[in-house]
Design a protein around this motif. Structure first.
Motif, mmCIF file in Angstrom:
data_model
loop_
_atom_site.group_PDB
_atom_site.id
_atom_site.type_symbol
_atom_site.label_atom_id
_atom_site.label_comp_id
_atom_site.label_asym_id
_atom_site.label_seq_id
_atom_site.Cartn_x
_atom_site.Cartn_y
_atom_site.Cartn_z
ATOM 1 N N GLY A 109 0.808 -1.225 0.000
ATOM 2 C CA GLY A 109 0.000 0.000 0.000
ATOM 3 C C GLY A 109 0.836 1.267 0.000
ATOM 4 O O GLY A 109 2.072 1.229 -0.002
ATOM 5 N N LEU A 110 0.125 2.401 0.008
ATOM 6 C CA LEU A 110 0.729 3.727 0.017
ATOM 7 C C LEU A 110 1.562 3.870 1.289
ATOM 8 O O LEU A 110 1.077 3.557 2.383
ATOM 9 C CB LEU A 110 -0.405 4.752 0.045
ATOM 10 N N GLY A 111 2.808 4.266 1.142
ATOM 11 C CA GLY A 111 3.623 4.499 2.330
ATOM 12 C C GLY A 111 4.215 3.239 2.933
ATOM 13 O O GLY A 111 4.896 3.285 3.945
ATOM 14 N N HIS A 245 -2.788 -4.750 -0.977
ATOM 15 C CA HIS A 245 -3.503 -4.052 0.095
ATOM 16 C C HIS A 245 -3.678 -2.593 -0.261
ATOM 17 O O HIS A 245 -2.697 -1.916 -0.603
ATOM 18 C CB HIS A 245 -2.728 -4.168 1.421
ATOM 19 N N SER A 246 -4.931 -2.108 -0.246
ATOM 20 C CA SER A 246 -5.241 -0.686 -0.403
ATOM 21 C C SER A 246 -4.819 -0.176 -1.785
ATOM 22 O O SER A 246 -5.398 -0.617 -2.776
ATOM 23 C CB SER A 246 -4.616 0.103 0.753
ATOM 24 N N PHE A 247 -3.787 0.636 -1.899
ATOM 25 C CA PHE A 247 -3.309 1.060 -3.236
ATOM 26 C C PHE A 247 -2.852 -0.191 -3.997
ATOM 27 O O PHE A 247 -2.985 -0.302 -5.214
ATOM 28 C CB PHE A 247 -2.132 2.024 -3.064
ATOM 29 N N GLY A 248 -2.365 -1.168 -3.224
ATOM 30 C CA GLY A 248 -1.967 -2.451 -3.812
ATOM 31 C C GLY A 248 -3.165 -3.249 -4.294
ATOM 32 O O GLY A 248 -3.058 -4.052 -5.228
ATOM 33 N N HIS A 324 -8.108 -0.551 8.672
ATOM 34 C CA HIS A 324 -7.261 -0.629 7.479
ATOM 35 C C HIS A 324 -5.923 -1.306 7.785
ATOM 36 O O HIS A 324 -5.404 -2.085 6.987
ATOM 37 C CB HIS A 324 -7.022 0.790 6.948
ATOM 38 N N GLN A 325 -5.396 -1.001 8.959
ATOM 39 C CA GLN A 325 -4.087 -1.543 9.328
ATOM 40 C C GLN A 325 -4.162 -2.964 9.868
ATOM 41 O O GLN A 325 -3.155 -3.496 10.335
ATOM 42 C CB GLN A 325 -3.413 -0.626 10.361
ATOM 43 N N SER A 326 -5.306 -3.606 9.792
ATOM 44 C CA SER A 326 -5.400 -5.012 10.252
ATOM 45 C C SER A 326 -4.714 -5.965 9.285
ATOM 46 O O SER A 326 -4.491 -7.127 9.620
ATOM 47 C CB SER A 326 -6.880 -5.416 10.394
ATOM 48 N N ASP A 329 1.711 -5.687 8.743
ATOM 49 C CA ASP A 329 2.298 -6.334 9.917
ATOM 50 C C ASP A 329 2.197 -5.525 11.204
ATOM 51 O O ASP A 329 2.256 -6.085 12.292
ATOM 52 C CB ASP A 329 3.789 -6.616 9.661
ATOM 53 N N PHE A 330 2.088 -4.202 11.074
ATOM 54 C CA PHE A 330 2.119 -3.403 12.311
ATOM 55 C C PHE A 330 1.017 -3.808 13.275
ATOM 56 O O PHE A 330 1.121 -3.611 14.470
ATOM 57 C CB PHE A 330 2.033 -1.907 11.992
ATOM 58 N N THR A 331 -0.041 -4.409 12.762
ATOM 59 C CA THR A 331 -1.171 -4.793 13.617
ATOM 60 C C THR A 331 -0.750 -5.786 14.692
ATOM 61 O O THR A 331 -1.352 -5.842 15.764
ATOM 62 C CB THR A 331 -2.331 -5.371 12.767
HETATM 63 C C1 LIG Z 1 -0.359 10.952 7.445
HETATM 64 C C2 LIG Z 1 -0.176 10.186 6.191
HETATM 65 N N1 LIG Z 1 -1.397 10.186 5.372
HETATM 66 C C3 LIG Z 1 -0.831 10.068 4.004
HETATM 67 C C4 LIG Z 1 -1.833 9.960 2.924
HETATM 68 C C5 LIG Z 1 -2.358 9.064 5.683
HETATM 69 C C6 LIG Z 1 -1.602 7.813 6.228
HETATM 70 N N2 LIG Z 1 -2.433 6.594 6.178
HETATM 71 C C7 LIG Z 1 -3.015 6.119 7.443
HETATM 72 C C8 LIG Z 1 -1.936 5.464 8.263
HETATM 73 C C9 LIG Z 1 -0.795 4.582 7.771
HETATM 74 C C10 LIG Z 1 -0.720 4.693 9.283
HETATM 75 C C11 LIG Z 1 0.345 4.159 10.191
HETATM 76 C C12 LIG Z 1 1.205 3.163 9.743
HETATM 77 C C13 LIG Z 1 2.215 2.717 10.581
HETATM 78 C C14 LIG Z 1 2.352 3.280 11.870
HETATM 79 C C15 LIG Z 1 3.450 2.779 12.765
HETATM 80 F F1 LIG Z 1 3.664 3.614 13.756
HETATM 81 F F2 LIG Z 1 3.094 1.583 13.274
HETATM 82 F F3 LIG Z 1 4.568 2.644 12.031
HETATM 83 C C16 LIG Z 1 1.496 4.291 12.320
HETATM 84 C C17 LIG Z 1 0.458 4.743 11.476
HETATM 85 C C18 LIG Z 1 -0.971 6.197 9.121
HETATM 86 C C19 LIG Z 1 -2.188 4.488 9.416
HETATM 87 C C20 LIG Z 1 -2.652 5.948 4.990
HETATM 88 O O1 LIG Z 1 -2.107 6.323 3.966
HETATM 89 C C21 LIG Z 1 -3.584 4.714 4.941
HETATM 90 N N3 LIG Z 1 -3.354 4.071 3.624
HETATM 91 C C22 LIG Z 1 -2.411 3.096 3.471
HETATM 92 S S1 LIG Z 1 -1.511 2.616 4.802
HETATM 93 C C23 LIG Z 1 -0.316 1.415 4.175
HETATM 94 C C24 LIG Z 1 0.818 1.307 5.115
HETATM 95 C C25 LIG Z 1 1.727 2.359 5.240
HETATM 96 C C26 LIG Z 1 2.752 2.292 6.162
HETATM 97 C C27 LIG Z 1 2.865 1.169 6.974
HETATM 98 F F4 LIG Z 1 3.870 1.094 7.847
HETATM 99 C C28 LIG Z 1 1.992 0.100 6.849
HETATM 100 C C29 LIG Z 1 0.958 0.182 5.929
HETATM 101 N N4 LIG Z 1 -2.175 2.504 2.291
HETATM 102 C C30 LIG Z 1 -2.853 2.885 1.166
HETATM 103 O O2 LIG Z 1 -2.612 2.340 0.078
HETATM 104 C C31 LIG Z 1 -3.814 3.934 1.308
HETATM 105 C C32 LIG Z 1 -4.039 4.510 2.526
HETATM 106 C C33 LIG Z 1 -5.020 5.531 2.428
HETATM 107 C C34 LIG Z 1 -5.429 5.583 1.106
HETATM 108 C C35 LIG Z 1 -4.695 4.575 0.309
#
Ligand SMILES: CCN(CC)CCN(C[C@]12C[C@](c3ccc(C(F)(F)F)cc3)(C1)C2)C(=O)Cn1c(SCc2ccc(F)cc2)nc(=O)c2c1C=CC2
Length: 403
Positions: A109-111, A245-248, A324-326, A329-331
């Motif tokens: 996914g994104l990020g 997952h998500s964007f994936g 979403h984060q379920s 792995d962070f879950t």
């Molecule tokens: C502020 C940033 N803002 C940017 C658009 C929104 C950030 N966000 C919500 C988050 C990711 C969150 C997260 C992760 C990891 C910790 C940690 F602390 F555990 F590391 C904390 C907090 C913050 C939950 C998302 O983007 C959700 N999301 C994701 S999350 C995929 C992911 C990213 C990083 C990871 F480590 C694990 C999984 N993948 C997508 O494809 C899409 C979306 C939304 C639409 C499409």
């Protein structure tokens, strides 16, 4: 869950009959190359090290940047918490010779980046699949890297090598950080361009796995001594699926529309926004949508329903008590207090949530790849029958859908 001091936070090992091996693969070294973390059934009995969950420090600062929290603080916090964290696989173990394995390409996914969905990839590999988790270079990953040849004069200073393929000492590492969409610009063209690039990267990953299956000699830039010729004739290229997952999840759908070698797809909490109308017309393959209870919104669900079909199997289930984060792995890796605070856990136990998702995925993969396993025992889950699952969505959709 014991008290925080005695609790061991860990990624659950696979439940299937196979021990899981793991190796990283980058071919070629450029930004157009494939960068994959490979999970596969391996021989038991060896004494192999377990690889780091997050293998390079630069990923932590990438995550801090993506999360838009205080970069230095989060970088330090995440490194301190997870820096030495390992996953329950055998690094560089030999492939278990047991006929041809079906292949899954996994899109993050994104990020995120290639290593953050190890619980799902390990479980699927333990059930008898080869799983290639790709790392995307479309600037949607928190961080990723590739290599560039050093400028020619530097290289001449070193031993002038005759081999055509450059070795690491002749290459310069280049890191790419997550790039947010520029406020004030249109997000759709930006994300749509990325989803097309992501699909091309999944297709190139399949091309690379096809080369490995033919026994072609593979020059792994990451100088690990895994002998890929051992994987000759070990991949069932008629049984290839894509998961994400998500964007994936959007990437999985886009890829199904572009390349008929992928026979079906599993979209985990798909983010449908990046997809264009042509993609909806192009996709002709079975898709299983596995949604969390909390992430979805009406327009996103309606976009999934645009893919409903009377002739091609399109299924949707929602796992109740999940976020979403379920799926990443962070879950598994925070206590319930921080987990709920950061939205990393729902009310359903994380292991149970991923277990339901994995079983529904395996049943769907058996059905559409024609596997001869016992995953059909979980068929009811595909119809939303079972604990914590419902068919379709929990959302009260727009009145529009009533007509
Ligand atoms: C502020 C940033 N803002 C940017 C658009 C929104 C950030 N966000 C919500 C988050 C990711 C969150 C997260 C992760 C990891 C910790 C940690 F602390 F555990 F590391 C904390 C907090 C913050 C939950 C998302 O983007 C959700 N999301 C994701 S999350 C995929 C992911 C990213 C990083 C990871 F480590 C694990 C999984 N993948 C997508 O494809 C899409 C979306 C939304 C639409 C499409």
């Amino acid at each position: 869950m014991g008290s925080s001091s005695s609790r061991t936070i860990e990624i659950p090992p696979g439940k299937g009959p196979n021990l899981v091996g793991c190796i990283d693969l980058m071919v070629d070294h450029t930004i157009q190359g494939s960068f994959i973390r490979l999970y596969y059934p391996c021989e038991s009995g060896g004494d192999y090290e377990k690889p780091l969950w997050i293998p390079r420090q630069e990923y932590y600062s990438g995550l801090a940047n993506f999360l838009q929290y205080n970069r230095r603080l989060v970088d330090y916090f995440l490194q301190h918490l997870y820096g030495s964290f390992k996953i329950p696989v055998e690094w560089n173990a030999p492939l278990k010779a047991d006929g041809k394995y079906p292949l899954i390409i996994f899109s993050h996914g994104l990020g995120a980046f290639r290593t953050l969905y190890s619980a799902i990839c390990i479980e699927v590999a333990s059930q008898g699949f080869i799983v290639a988790a790709v790392e995307h270079r479309d600037e949607s990953a928190s961080a990723t890297y590739y290599y560039e040849e050093k400028s020619i004069n530097e290289v001449q200073q070193q031993s002038s090598s005759t081999s055509a393929l450059p070795t690491l000492d002749q290459l310069e590492e280049r890191w790419i950080d997550y790039k947010p969409h520029k406020l004030g610009t249109q997000e759709f063209p930006f994300r749509n361009h990325q989803v097309h690039q992501r699909a091309e990267e999944c297709i190139r990953a399949l091309d690379l796995m096809t080369d490995i299956d033919t026994g072609k000699s593979i020059h792994n830039v990451l100088e690990v001594d895994f002998d890929f010729t051992k994987m000759k004739d070990a991949i069932d290229l008629c049984k290839v699926a894509i998961m994400g997952h998500s964007f994936g999840g959007a990437t999985a759908i886009e890829t199904l529309g572009k390349d008929q070698r992928f026979k079906c797809g599993v979209a985990l909490d798909a983010w449908m926004f990046p997809l264009d109308d042509e993609t909806y017309r192009n996709v002709q393959k079975p898709i299983l949508f596995i949604n969390s209870e909390k992430f979805q919104w009406p327009v996103n669900i309606l976009n999934m329903k645009k893919l409903d079909s009377n002739t091609i199997q399109r299924k949707m289930i929602t796992i109740m008590g999940t976020v979403h984060q379920s799926f990443p792995d962070f879950t598994f890796l925070t206590g319930s207090f921080l987990g709920k605070l950061f939205g990393l856990k729902g009310t359903t136990d994380p292991e149970m949530a991923v277990d339901i998702s994995d079983k529904a995925s395996l049943a769907f993969l058996q059905r559409h790849l024609g596997l001869e396993k016992s995953f059909d025992q979980w068929d009811p889950l595909i119809d939303g029958i079972g604990d914590h699952v419902i068919p379709g969505t929990n959302l009260p959709l727009l009145p529009l859908s009533k007509h």
